[in-house]
Design a protein around this motif. Structure first.
Motif, short mmCIF file in Angstrom:
data_model
loop_
_atom_site.label_atom_id
_atom_site.label_comp_id
_atom_site.label_asym_id
_atom_site.label_seq_id
_atom_site.Cartn_x
_atom_site.Cartn_y
_atom_site.Cartn_z
N ALA A 168 1.04 -0.90 -0.10
CA ALA A 168 0.66 -0.05 0.01
C ALA A 168 0.61 0.59 -0.15
N GLY A 169 1.84 1.08 1.17
CA GLY A 169 2.41 2.25 1.02
C GLY A 169 2.95 2.66 -0.38
N ARG A 170 4.23 1.25 -1.48
CA ARG A 170 4.33 1.85 -2.40
C ARG A 170 3.88 2.40 -3.40
N ILE A 171 2.10 1.72 -3.58
CA ILE A 171 1.66 2.13 -4.31
C ILE A 171 1.28 3.34 -4.22
N ALA A 172 1.07 3.73 -2.73
CA ALA A 172 0.09 4.99 -2.79
C ALA A 172 1.11 6.64 -2.86
N ARG A 173 2.66 6.09 -2.37
CA ARG A 173 3.70 6.90 -2.35
C ARG A 173 3.68 7.73 -4.58
N ALA A 174 3.84 6.70 -5.09
CA ALA A 174 4.06 6.24 -6.61
C ALA A 174 3.44 6.64 -7.03
N ILE A 175 1.50 7.26 -6.66
CA ILE A 175 0.03 7.95 -7.03
C ILE A 175 0.42 9.07 -6.85
N GLU A 176 1.13 9.56 -5.89
CA GLU A 176 1.14 10.92 -5.78
C GLU A 176 2.10 11.54 -6.11
N GLU A 195 0.82 -2.04 -12.05
CA GLU A 195 1.57 -3.08 -12.86
C GLU A 195 3.02 -3.01 -12.73
N ILE A 196 3.66 -1.66 -13.40
CA ILE A 196 5.08 -1.16 -13.17
C ILE A 196 5.67 -1.21 -11.55
N VAL A 197 4.61 -0.39 -10.62
CA VAL A 197 5.25 -0.39 -9.31
C VAL A 197 5.67 -1.79 -8.65
N THR A 198 4.78 -2.90 -8.86
CA THR A 198 4.84 -4.13 -7.96
C THR A 198 4.33 -4.70 -9.29
N PRO A 199 5.49 -5.66 -9.82
CA PRO A 199 5.23 -6.07 -10.62
C PRO A 199 4.43 -7.92 -10.03
N PRO A 208 -1.87 -7.35 -10.36
CA PRO A 208 -0.74 -6.76 -8.80
C PRO A 208 -2.70 -5.81 -8.41
N ALA A 209 -2.78 -4.89 -9.27
CA ALA A 209 -3.80 -4.15 -9.42
C ALA A 209 -5.00 -4.38 -8.09
N THR A 210 -5.57 -5.32 -7.95
CA THR A 210 -6.74 -5.84 -8.18
C THR A 210 -7.04 -5.84 -6.51
N ARG A 211 -5.67 -5.74 -5.49
CA ARG A 211 -7.03 -5.05 -4.25
C ARG A 211 -6.98 -3.85 -3.92
#
Length: 341
Positions: A168-176, A195-199, A208-211
């Motif tokens: 969650a943290g990695r994805i949220a910071r990448a979105i920001e 999918e790029i951030v969490t292959p 990877p985007a399901t959750r």
């Protein structure tokens, strides 16, 4: 919740799964529909449960927050000549539609329908590219509003709790970081970045985007809050002997239903440090031996049934208790500022 974290393509990923009512025979058995009974279907969808209840002779009051489901259901209304009434509303308000004397039954199938998944313009699926929407009621803040405007800390809480996403943290910071350059507008735009951030690893069987998509949908539609309010509303609306049947598809939802029935079962409560526990009235008595899951045959025929759980209770003649949300032990997400439309 239409979520499957097992093998194969899932509804959450947007697979072409035709809507089939889950645990239909078990739901009907738990409700015991008969001619003259009035049963409320709080999640009309494609009308699977309502049709079975009508076929058994009961009258049905059906609700759905999705205007497209209400429009599509008018044909079924016409067939049954007044025995089916549809209302465009959220099921948290179901007690407002109970007849004088109360309901004989309430059934809730929690989550998103396959019809909504199949409509790209609704934005529930990232297999079908469309606007990042996810609003069941087609009104209010969208998933795009949340992704593009929520604070990164709030995104972490949404993804981590509602989606049980470990990254969650990695994805949220990448979105920001990405949204400062260009806001997210489509489902595949967000899914592609995740999918790029969490292959996806070779052993992973879900995208990877399901959750994250699951978490956004739950938050946008306030699904856990709606479920909790609907349970309290059913308690007020059911007559003595009336039956409440709830089908869930996710551990968070099932936990809410389980805790509700436990709290309303009359079990004593209190601190282990106190000598006297507080006795509670029995509001619901269990139907059967507890939780019911789909059979292997149904799960194989209908992937949506894999994670389904049914819990049911029979209303006693005790007065309704106060709607106390603390019994669900949910984290306080109310601090998350909900974005304007």
């Amino acid at each position: 919740m239409v979520t499957d974290l097992g093998t194969g393509l899932t509804d959450a990923e947007g697979g072409p799964v035709r809507h089939i009512p889950v645990l239909l025979s078990e739901v009907v058995a738990a409700l015991e529909p008969q001619p003259g009974k009035v049963i409320l279907d709080g999640t009309f969808g494609a009308g699977g449960y309502s049709s079975a209840l009508l076929d058994a002779g009961s009258n049905v009051i059906a609700l759905d927050r999705d205007p497209t489901a209400i429009a599509a259901g008018q044909a079924l209304v016409a067939v049954h000549g007044g025995r089916l009434v549809l209302h465009h509303t959220q099921f948290s308000a179901l007690d407002q539609f109970a007849p004088q004397g109360g309901l004989d039954g309430v059934v809730l199938d929690i989550g998103v329908s396959s019809m909504q998944i199949d409509e790209a313009e609704r934005g529930f699926s990232f297999q079908k590219n469309g606007p990042l929407d996810m609003r069941m009621s087609v009104s209010g803040p969208s998933a795009a509003d949340v992704v593009n405007r929520a604070k990164v800390g709030d995104l972490i809480r949404i993804f981590g709790f509602l989606g049980e996403e470990k990254q969650a943290g990695r994805i949220a910071r990448a979105i920001e970081k990405r949204r400062t350059e260009k806001p997210f507008e489509t489902t595949r735009d967000l899914a592609g970045m995740i999918e790029i951030v969490t292959p996806r690893k070779a052993k992973d069987k879900i995208h990877p985007a399901t959750r994250v998509f699951q978490a956004l949908r739950i938050f946008v539609n306030d699904e856990l809050g709606e479920l909790a309010m609907a349970l309290f509303a059913a308690e007020r609306a059911l007559k003595p002997g009336g039956r409440l049947v709830v089908v869930t598809f996710h551990s968070l939802e099932d936990r809410i239903v389980k805790k509700f029935f436990a709290d309303r079962s009359g079990k004593a409560s209190g601190s282990r440090h106190l000598p006297v526990a507080v006795e509670k009235p029995v509001i619901f008595e269990p139907v059967g031996k507890g939780m019911v899951a789909a059979s292997e045959e149904e799960a194989e025929a209908n992937p949506r049934a894999r994670s389904a759980k049914l819990r049911a209770g029979i209303r006693t003649d005790a007065s309704p208790m106060k709607a106390d949300f603390s019994i669900f032990d949910l984290p306080d997400l109310a601090e998350i500022e909900r974005m304007g439309g």
